[in-house]
Write an enzyme that holds these catalytic residues in place. Structure first.
Site, PDB file in Angstrom:
ATOM      1  N   SER A   2       0.819  -1.217   0.000  1.00 34.61           N
ATOM      2  CA  SER A   2       0.000   0.000   0.000  1.00 34.61           C
ATOM      3  C   SER A   2       0.846   1.256   0.000  1.00 34.61           C
ATOM      4  O   SER A   2       1.947   1.276   0.536  1.00 34.61           O
ATOM      5  CB  SER A   2      -0.908   0.032   1.230  1.00 34.61           C
ATOM      6  OG  SER A   2      -1.651   1.234   1.219  1.00 34.61           O
ATOM      7  N   HIS A  56      -7.671  -3.195   4.687  1.00 33.38           N
ATOM      8  CA  HIS A  56      -7.080  -1.847   4.630  1.00 33.38           C
ATOM      9  C   HIS A  56      -7.832  -1.018   3.592  1.00 33.38           C
ATOM     10  O   HIS A  56      -8.220   0.129   3.836  1.00 33.38           O
ATOM     11  CB  HIS A  56      -5.588  -1.940   4.275  1.00 33.38           C
ATOM     12  CG  HIS A  56      -4.986  -0.656   3.789  1.00 33.38           C
ATOM     13  ND1 HIS A  56      -5.204  -0.151   2.518  1.00 33.38           N
ATOM     14  CD2 HIS A  56      -4.192   0.250   4.406  1.00 33.38           C
ATOM     15  CE1 HIS A  56      -4.576   0.997   2.387  1.00 33.38           C
ATOM     16  NE2 HIS A  56      -3.955   1.262   3.518  1.00 33.38           N
ATOM     17  N   ASN A  57      -8.054  -1.602   2.433  1.00 33.33           N
ATOM     18  CA  ASN A  57      -8.748  -0.866   1.374  1.00 33.33           C
ATOM     19  C   ASN A  57     -10.199  -0.591   1.732  1.00 33.33           C
ATOM     20  O   ASN A  57     -10.740   0.463   1.391  1.00 33.33           O
ATOM     21  CB  ASN A  57      -8.665  -1.637   0.046  1.00 33.33           C
ATOM     22  CG  ASN A  57      -7.315  -1.461  -0.626  1.00 33.33           C
ATOM     23  OD1 ASN A  57      -6.314  -1.246   0.046  1.00 33.33           O
ATOM     24  ND2 ASN A  57      -7.270  -1.564  -1.935  1.00 33.33           N
ATOM     25  N   GLU A  74     -10.096   2.268   3.872  1.00 29.21           N
ATOM     26  CA  GLU A  74      -9.782   3.401   2.970  1.00 29.21           C
ATOM     27  C   GLU A  74     -11.071   3.928   2.309  1.00 29.21           C
ATOM     28  O   GLU A  74     -11.326   5.138   2.290  1.00 29.21           O
ATOM     29  CB  GLU A  74      -8.777   2.906   1.930  1.00 29.21           C
ATOM     30  CG  GLU A  74      -8.483   3.824   0.759  1.00 29.21           C
ATOM     31  CD  GLU A  74      -7.577   3.120  -0.275  1.00 29.21           C
ATOM     32  OE1 GLU A  74      -6.527   2.574   0.117  1.00 29.21           O
ATOM     33  OE2 GLU A  74      -7.932   3.111  -1.466  1.00 29.21           O
ATOM     34  N   LYS A 102      -4.609  -6.520   3.594  1.00 31.54           N
ATOM     35  CA  LYS A 102      -4.575  -5.422   2.608  1.00 31.54           C
ATOM     36  C   LYS A 102      -5.979  -5.122   2.092  1.00 31.54           C
ATOM     37  O   LYS A 102      -6.350  -3.968   1.885  1.00 31.54           O
ATOM     38  CB  LYS A 102      -3.636  -5.780   1.446  1.00 31.54           C
ATOM     39  CG  LYS A 102      -3.639  -4.760   0.295  1.00 31.54           C
ATOM     40  CD  LYS A 102      -3.195  -3.381   0.768  1.00 31.54           C
ATOM     41  CE  LYS A 102      -3.031  -2.320  -0.284  1.00 31.54           C
ATOM     42  NZ  LYS A 102      -4.009  -2.072  -1.281  1.00 31.54           N
TER      43      LYS A 102
HETATM   44  C1  6PG Z   1      -3.184   1.417  -1.692  1.00 29.42           C
HETATM   45  C2  6PG Z   1      -4.429   1.640  -2.486  1.00 29.42           C
HETATM   46  C3  6PG Z   1      -4.309   0.920  -3.812  1.00 29.42           C
HETATM   47  C4  6PG Z   1      -5.271   1.408  -4.868  1.00 29.42           C
HETATM   48  C5  6PG Z   1      -6.670   0.994  -4.592  1.00 29.42           C
HETATM   49  C6  6PG Z   1      -7.681   1.861  -5.254  1.00 29.42           C
HETATM   50  O1  6PG Z   1      -3.308   0.874  -0.618  1.00 29.42           O
HETATM   51  O2  6PG Z   1      -2.116   1.811  -2.167  1.00 29.42           O
HETATM   52  O3  6PG Z   1      -5.531   1.149  -1.804  1.00 29.42           O
HETATM   53  O4  6PG Z   1      -4.388  -0.430  -3.535  1.00 29.42           O
HETATM   54  O5  6PG Z   1      -5.158   2.764  -5.058  1.00 29.42           O
HETATM   55  O6  6PG Z   1      -6.788  -0.318  -5.106  1.00 29.42           O
HETATM   56  O7  6PG Z   1      -8.858   1.186  -5.173  1.00 29.42           O
HETATM   57  P1  6PG Z   1     -10.144   1.605  -5.963  1.00 29.42           P
HETATM   58  O8  6PG Z   1      -9.745   1.746  -7.409  1.00 29.42           O
HETATM   59  O9  6PG Z   1     -11.079   0.459  -5.756  1.00 29.42           O
HETATM   60  O10 6PG Z   1     -10.592   2.879  -5.368  1.00 29.42           O
END
Ligand code: 6PG
Length: 468
Positions: free
Chosen positions: A127, A184-185, A188, A181
């Site tokens: 990430s 985590h997303n 996010e 991970k």
């Molecule tokens: C990270 C981000 C990375 C990516 C996402 C975006 O941790 O660096 O989360 O993994 O930017 O996959 O996800 P979306 O396209 O679903 O918003």
């Protein structure tokens, strides 16, 4: 001289991470099927110890045996295809790291299949986007301790550091790293939706211009709540548009896309039976945003009875800050609760303090709050829910009224606040010693003889309802 490490896939992330590893003194090789990308990497890496290839056999040959090869190609079929292509060129004992946003069940399958053929495998969640990969990502590994040990020093050298501690760890077996991970997303998505709603209240409710909002968000980005997502939000709000006179954010179409990791988080939470409503709402909010044409029609047809801004004063911003902070804590709490359920279900034996530790720097959800969260799990490693920690509970109590006032402000102004209101609903439900599920159980027993438990005695009960 042979390389110590090879990277397959020199897209933005692959190039950045390979250069980061080369910067730390490792001799590395990179492969890409496309000559242009390879040239770009070699150009960016001028002067570094990097060999580049479009010929896969020559790439494999350039790496010292037993080889360590990392894949940074799109998750899914592309990863399987690449493994099938490279495998005949490798020898048992060689070692593959998948650094993509792989679906955790794919990681379990690959890990098992490769182990059966004598190859080592590590599922590595990475990430931090391009800058993270280049200067220090947060990395979440899943695999065996022996495999992890083979690359530990390289990963620790490349990882982001928090107070000098590398933000990378072996979190558990097999898919543990990719699962963490994924969550985590999910978190996010949740925090991004909370911030989008705060922006909407400032824009539609208070009629503020982007730079004014940026100043507010900059003010929020301090102390315990200092975070990467607040920092980039303020930055985005300050960005002028280079095609018109105004601000860039005003020109960006309000349709959010998604690659799927947030949806996977929600889907798996449903399978596990753990509530993560802020993440669910964040996924739904992106889906709702994509219905732009329908929303434009509905705006005329279903005219809102509320006039945004009519009942708002600038003091709403004080409550809004409290709401943002409380909802952010609750978003972390939901994701971490999901990890606890997943750990039991999939045998990850996750150390929650270690999870918080690797998220403190380098990743997208990094924030000072994660150190407070780490301390909470340090005090109580088996904490069922972050909200049950006394110091976190105190932070919530201090922001409770602000969150509630804010949700009322959104509702009376007709501005949607799916994530913020769901944070409040979660909080109100979680602290309800008695929920109305007794009625639900009685209804189920009436129409389906599904039985119910009682408050006053043990056992399963069924009532012969006098209802035709
Ligand atoms: C990270 C981000 C990375 C990516 C996402 C975006 O941790 O660096 O989360 O993994 O930017 O996959 O996800 P979306 O396209 O679903 O918003």
């Amino acid at each position: 001289m042979k390389s110590e490490f090879g990277m397959i896939g020199l897209g933005t992330m692959g190039r950045a991470l390979l250069q980061n590893i080369a910067d730390k003194g490792f001799c590395v090789s990179g492969w890409n099927r496309n000559q242009e990308r390879l040239d770009l990497m070699l150009q960016e890496a001028a002067g570094k110890d990097i060999q580049g290839f479009t010929d896969l056999a020559a790439f494999v040959e350039s790496i010292r045996s037993p080889r360590v090869v990392m894949l940074l190609v799109p998750a899914g079929e592309a990863t399987d295809e690449m493994i099938q292509r490279v495998l005949p060129l490798l020898a048992p004992g060689d070692f593959i790291i998948d650094g993509s946003n792989a679906y955790f069940k794919d990681t379990d399958r690959r890990s098992k299949a490769l182990a059966e053929q004598g190859f080592g495998f590590l599922g590595l969640g990475v990430s931090g986007g391009e800058t993270g990969a280049r200067y220090g990502p947060s990395m979440m590994a899943g695999g065996t301790p022996e495999n992890y040990e083979r690359v530990r020093s390289m990963l620790e050298a490349a990882a982001a550091k928090y107070n000098g501690e590398p933000c990378v760890a072996l979190l558990g077996p097999s898919s543990a790293g990719h699962y963490v991970k994924m969550v985590h997303n999910g978190i996010e998505y949740g925090i991004m939706q909370i911030l989008a709603e705060c922006y909407d209240l400032m824009r539609r409710g208070l009629g503020m211009a982007p730079p004014e909002m940026a100043a507010v968000v900059d003010g929020w980005d301090s102390g315990t709540f200092k975070s990467y997502l607040l920092e980039i939000t303020a930055h985005v709000l300050k960005q002028r548009d280079d095609l018109t006179e105004g601000w860039l954010v005003d020109q960006v179409l309000d349709k959010a896309k998604a690659k799927g990791t947030g949806k996977w988080t929600s889907q798996n939470a449903m399978d596990l039976g753990v509530p993560v409503p802020i993440i669910d709402e964040a996924v739904c909010a992106r889906e709702m945003s994509a219905l732009k044409e329908e929303r434009v029609l509905a705006a005329d047809l279903l005219v809102s009875p509320c006039a945004p801004g009519s009942s708002l004063s600038p003091s709403a911003l004080t409550d809004l800050q409290a709401a943002m902070e409380a909802a952010t804590i609750i978003a972390y709490a939901q994701g971490l609760a999901q990890l606890r359920f997943a750990s039991a279900e999939f045998g990850y034996s996750l150390n929650m303090e270690a999870v918080a530790r690797v998220w403190r720097a380098g990743c997208i959800i990094r924030s000072e709050l994660l150190e407070v969260i780490r301390e909470a799990f340090g005090r109580s490693p088996s904490l069922a829910n972050l909200l049950l920690d006394e110091s976190i509970a105190e932070m919530i109590r201090a922001r409770d009224e602000g969150l509630r006032n804010t949700v009322v402000a959104f509702v009376t102004n007709g501005i949607p606040c799916a994530a913020l209101s769901s944070a409040l609903a979660y909080l109100d439900a979680y602290r309800s010693a008695h929920l109305p599920a007794n009625l639900t159980q009685a209804q189920r027993d009436l129409f389906g003889a599904h039985t119910y438990e009682r408050t006053d005695r043990d056992g399963e009960f069924h009532t012969e309802w006098d209802f035709k």
